[in-house]
Design an enzyme around this catalytic site. Sequence first.
Site, PDB file in Angstrom:
ATOM      1  NE  ARG A 121      -3.731  -2.235   2.492  1.00  0.00           N
ATOM      2  CZ  ARG A 121      -4.671  -2.394   3.408  1.00  0.00           C
ATOM      3  NH1 ARG A 121      -4.839  -1.468   4.352  1.00  0.00           N
ATOM      4  NH2 ARG A 121      -5.426  -3.483   3.403  1.00  0.00           N
ATOM      5  CB  CYS A 122       4.360   1.780  -0.427  1.00  0.00           C
ATOM      6  SG  CYS A 122       5.678   3.018  -0.464  1.00  0.00           S
ATOM      7  N   GLY A 123       3.184   4.312  -1.978  1.00  0.00           N
ATOM      8  CA  GLY A 123       3.211   5.047  -3.231  1.00  0.00           C
ATOM      9  C   GLY A 123       4.240   4.518  -4.213  1.00  0.00           C
ATOM     10  CG  LEU A 124       8.125   4.472  -3.360  1.00  0.00           C
ATOM     11  CD1 LEU A 124       9.355   4.271  -2.476  1.00  0.00           C
ATOM     12  CD2 LEU A 124       8.467   5.356  -4.542  1.00  0.00           C
ATOM     13  CB  THR A 125       3.131  -0.591  -4.070  1.00  0.00           C
ATOM     14  OG1 THR A 125       3.316  -0.439  -2.664  1.00  0.00           O
ATOM     15  CG2 THR A 125       2.746  -2.030  -4.372  1.00  0.00           C
TER      16      THR A 125
END
Length: 247
Positions: A121-125
């Site tokens: 659930r990360c912006g980098l996922t």
Amino acid sequence: MRSFFISQPPKVSSMAFSTTSFTPLHDFSQARTNPITSPAFSFIKSSFASSKSTFFQPALSLQPSSNFPRLFVKHRSFSVYARAATEKTIYDFTVKDIDQKDVALNKFKGKVLLIVNVASRCGLTSSNYSELSRLYEKYKNQGLEILAFPCNQFGMQEPGSNQEIKQFACTRYKAEFPIFDKVDVNGPFTAPVYQFLKSSAGGFLGDLIKWNFEKFLVDKNGKVVERYPPTTSPFQIEKDIQRLLAA
């Protein structure tokens, strides 16, 4: 009052080649504040805690990575920051896979390894999982293995069960590389394999893993040769991977 400073561990060995500088994946022009006082930097304090500890406090969740601290954008030349006391290799460790089965990492002897702490659930996922899957497809038959370790210590962005993580990675991103049991990478419950990785390649703030998708590149002899910050995309590591595969 004593002054506080952070020192880099001594260089013990150095690779003969260097990576070129890269253009960040996102626009960091808005990150004008001092990173030490910026709210986005507050996750560093909480990341010392374990997700298994009653003292664990969720860090301030990063919004799209325009707010990601500028200090994590640059990555160093492709060189080793190994500590002299580190005699072990990655092959000395046994870990549990996503299905809770023991995996002796010596099964990867002779392979080039890219080891990543992942989150769903990360912006980098999206960018990281997509690029990792493409790199693995391209180089797996040449000797590359990507080892993904889910971790919930950064903004609590990996809260699911192992099976939920497995389904997410394999269904949405077609991930075929090995995914392991959820671990802590900082704090008192740090997984032994991550203690080894961090002691072998110190970075800014020493041993602290800074966020989701920090990466370690391991050569065919089981030694860490480089550590990359979270904002380094997998594609930006491709030339380093190629050099190790050819070695």
